[in-house]
Design an enzyme around this catalytic site. Structure first.
Site, PDB file in Angstrom:
ATOM      1  N   ASN A 253     -30.188 -37.577   5.769  1.00 44.89           N
ATOM      2  CA  ASN A 253     -30.319 -36.321   6.512  1.00 44.89           C
ATOM      3  C   ASN A 253     -29.061 -35.443   6.482  1.00 44.89           C
ATOM      4  O   ASN A 253     -28.856 -34.596   7.338  1.00 44.89           O
ATOM      5  CB  ASN A 253     -30.792 -36.592   7.939  1.00 44.89           C
ATOM      6  CG  ASN A 253     -29.915 -37.601   8.652  1.00 44.89           C
ATOM      7  OD1 ASN A 253     -28.828 -37.930   8.182  1.00 44.89           O
ATOM      8  ND2 ASN A 253     -30.376 -38.079   9.793  1.00 44.89           N
TER       9      ASN A 253
ATOM     10  N   LYS B 110     -22.472 -35.873   5.029  1.00 46.49           N
ATOM     11  CA  LYS B 110     -22.647 -37.216   4.466  1.00 46.49           C
ATOM     12  C   LYS B 110     -22.641 -37.141   2.929  1.00 46.49           C
ATOM     13  O   LYS B 110     -22.748 -36.051   2.348  1.00 46.49           O
ATOM     14  CB  LYS B 110     -23.960 -37.807   4.993  1.00 46.49           C
ATOM     15  CG  LYS B 110     -23.982 -38.020   6.519  1.00 46.49           C
ATOM     16  CD  LYS B 110     -25.319 -38.619   6.962  1.00 46.49           C
ATOM     17  CE  LYS B 110     -25.422 -38.813   8.457  1.00 46.49           C
ATOM     18  NZ  LYS B 110     -26.715 -39.448   8.857  1.00 46.49           N
TER      19      LYS B 110
ATOM     20  N   HIS C 177     -24.052 -35.698   9.922  1.00 42.48           N
ATOM     21  CA  HIS C 177     -23.960 -36.340  11.229  1.00 42.48           C
ATOM     22  C   HIS C 177     -23.488 -35.293  12.223  1.00 42.48           C
ATOM     23  O   HIS C 177     -22.632 -34.463  11.890  1.00 42.48           O
ATOM     24  CB  HIS C 177     -22.954 -37.495  11.215  1.00 42.48           C
ATOM     25  CG  HIS C 177     -22.627 -37.962  12.603  1.00 42.48           C
ATOM     26  ND1 HIS C 177     -23.478 -38.785  13.300  1.00 42.48           N
ATOM     27  CD2 HIS C 177     -21.613 -37.660  13.445  1.00 42.48           C
ATOM     28  CE1 HIS C 177     -22.970 -38.991  14.509  1.00 42.48           C
ATOM     29  NE2 HIS C 177     -21.839 -38.312  14.627  1.00 42.48           N
TER      30      HIS C 177
ATOM     31  N   TYR D 253     -21.510 -46.508  13.463  1.00 44.14           N
ATOM     32  CA  TYR D 253     -22.946 -46.761  13.678  1.00 44.14           C
ATOM     33  C   TYR D 253     -23.204 -48.050  14.446  1.00 44.14           C
ATOM     34  O   TYR D 253     -24.260 -48.660  14.312  1.00 44.14           O
ATOM     35  CB  TYR D 253     -23.670 -46.798  12.325  1.00 44.14           C
ATOM     36  CG  TYR D 253     -23.935 -45.417  11.760  1.00 44.14           C
ATOM     37  CD1 TYR D 253     -24.411 -44.380  12.568  1.00 44.14           C
ATOM     38  CD2 TYR D 253     -23.733 -45.142  10.412  1.00 44.14           C
ATOM     39  CE1 TYR D 253     -24.652 -43.113  12.060  1.00 44.14           C
ATOM     40  CE2 TYR D 253     -23.979 -43.877   9.891  1.00 44.14           C
ATOM     41  CZ  TYR D 253     -24.442 -42.870  10.718  1.00 44.14           C
ATOM     42  OH  TYR D 253     -24.690 -41.618  10.210  1.00 44.14           O
TER      43      TYR D 253
ATOM     44  N   GLU E  56     -16.287 -40.744  18.807  1.00 47.23           N
ATOM     45  CA  GLU E  56     -16.341 -40.507  17.364  1.00 47.23           C
ATOM     46  C   GLU E  56     -15.124 -39.719  16.869  1.00 47.23           C
ATOM     47  O   GLU E  56     -14.553 -40.045  15.828  1.00 47.23           O
ATOM     48  CB  GLU E  56     -17.629 -39.756  17.013  1.00 47.23           C
ATOM     49  CG  GLU E  56     -18.888 -40.600  17.227  1.00 47.23           C
ATOM     50  CD  GLU E  56     -20.176 -39.797  17.120  1.00 47.23           C
ATOM     51  OE1 GLU E  56     -21.255 -40.413  17.249  1.00 47.23           O
ATOM     52  OE2 GLU E  56     -20.130 -38.559  16.921  1.00 47.23           O
TER      53      GLU E  56
HETATM   54  P1  IDP Z   1     -28.573 -39.135  14.675  1.00 53.64           P
HETATM   55  O1  IDP Z   1     -27.818 -39.154  13.365  1.00 53.64           O
HETATM   56  O2  IDP Z   1     -29.597 -38.037  14.716  1.00 53.64           O
HETATM   57  O3  IDP Z   1     -27.658 -39.141  15.881  1.00 53.64           O
HETATM   58  P2  IDP Z   1     -29.010 -41.991  15.074  1.00 53.64           P
HETATM   59  O4  IDP Z   1     -30.143 -42.626  15.817  1.00 53.64           O
HETATM   60  O5  IDP Z   1     -27.650 -42.050  15.677  1.00 53.64           O
HETATM   61  O6  IDP Z   1     -29.432 -40.488  14.739  1.00 53.64           O
HETATM   62  O7  IDP Z   1     -28.991 -42.693  13.637  1.00 53.64           O
HETATM   63  C1  IDP Z   1     -27.907 -42.573  12.765  1.00 53.64           C
HETATM   64  C2  IDP Z   1     -28.417 -42.387  11.340  1.00 53.64           C
HETATM   65  O8  IDP Z   1     -29.169 -43.543  10.929  1.00 53.64           O
HETATM   66  C3  IDP Z   1     -29.381 -41.224  11.166  1.00 53.64           C
HETATM   67  O9  IDP Z   1     -28.736 -39.985  11.009  1.00 53.64           O
HETATM   68  C4  IDP Z   1     -30.152 -41.626   9.922  1.00 53.64           C
HETATM   69  O10 IDP Z   1     -29.403 -41.375   8.738  1.00 53.64           O
HETATM   70  C5  IDP Z   1     -30.281 -43.137  10.116  1.00 53.64           C
HETATM   71  N1  IDP Z   1     -31.519 -43.492  10.820  1.00 53.64           N
HETATM   72  C6  IDP Z   1     -31.748 -43.405  12.162  1.00 53.64           C
HETATM   73  N2  IDP Z   1     -32.972 -43.836  12.498  1.00 53.64           N
HETATM   74  C7  IDP Z   1     -33.549 -44.223  11.333  1.00 53.64           C
HETATM   75  C8  IDP Z   1     -34.850 -44.794  11.016  1.00 53.64           C
HETATM   76  O11 IDP Z   1     -35.717 -45.008  11.892  1.00 53.64           O
HETATM   77  N3  IDP Z   1     -35.079 -45.062   9.716  1.00 53.64           N
HETATM   78  C9  IDP Z   1     -34.157 -44.840   8.726  1.00 53.64           C
HETATM   79  N4  IDP Z   1     -32.943 -44.325   8.978  1.00 53.64           N
HETATM   80  C10 IDP Z   1     -32.634 -44.014  10.260  1.00 53.64           C
HETATM   81 MG    MG Z   2     -26.309 -40.594  16.555  1.00 52.92          MG
END
Ligand code: IDP
Ligand code: MG
Length: 173
Positions: A128, A14, A131, A54, A142
């Site tokens: 984070n 990212k 992805h 997303y 994806e």
């Molecule tokens: P993942 O990336 O671990 O698969 P997902 O639930 O698909 O997690 O969420 C996509 C992205 O959205 C996450 O990587 C993170 O950057 C952001 N995100 C997910 N949940 C939260 C949250 O509760 N607060 C803030 N950002 C979030």
């Molecule tokens: Mg995800």
């Protein structure tokens, strides 16, 4: 899944990973999984691609922030880009998710990519760094969203030839 069946998974470094110059560190960490790279490119993420990628988060209060984040909007023009890769191998999806760490960087294992390099911004976004596809259905959706068949080495999913009506393409001067 049969034990020796090959899986494919999408990884995206990212914009925070690009800005922090972490692509090398991330690829080195991912090498621990002993997988094969079958595609890689650097690209700007369009709003359409971001929202499609997303789409499962559409109803979340942080949806707009996450779209801005994957597009690199908070970091300035030089960092409005990501590096996308497809890795292939046995149990690839799970292995990469383990190396990536939990979604919330504060809860992620401290030697995982997200645990070592991620943070939560003052706006509350989980910044984070990477992805990684979560399961085989997500991975196929994806990979097809991010890559065309000719950008991937090997025939990973069925494809077909169509007559394209090309109006203009960019070539070197
Ligand atoms: P993942 O990336 O671990 O698969 P997902 O639930 O698909 O997690 O969420 C996509 C992205 O959205 C996450 O990587 C993170 O950057 C952001 N995100 C997910 N949940 C939260 C949250 O509760 N607060 C803030 N950002 C979030
Ligand atoms: Mg995800």
């Amino acid at each position: 899944m049969a034990k020796d069946e090959q899986e494919y998974t999408l990884i995206v470094v990212k914009p925070d990973g690009i800005k922090k110059s972490l692509t090398g560190n991330i690829l080195t960490k991912l090498a621990e999984a002993r997988l094969n790279i079958v595609a890689a490119k650097v690209l700007r993420v369009s709003r359409d691609l971001a929202e499609n990628h997303y789409r499962h988060l559409k109803e979340k209060p942080f949806f707009k922030d996450v779209i801005d984040y994957i597009q690199g909007k908070p970091y300035g023009k030089n960092f409005e880009r990501v590096m996308a890769l497809v890795y292939k191998g046995e149990d690839a999806i799970r292995k990469v998710r383990v190396l990536a760490g939990a979604t919330n960087p504060e809860e992620a294992d401290s030697v995982s990519i997200r645990g070592a390099y991620g943070r939560i911004t003052t706006r509350g976004v989980f910044e984070n760094v990477v992805h990684a596809s979560a399961d085989p259905v997500d991975a196929e959706r994806e990979i097809k969203l991010w890559f065309s068949p000719d950008e991937i080495v090997g025939d990973i999913y069925p494809s077909k030839k169509v007559q394209a009506d090309i109006k203009e393409i960019l070539v070197w001067e």
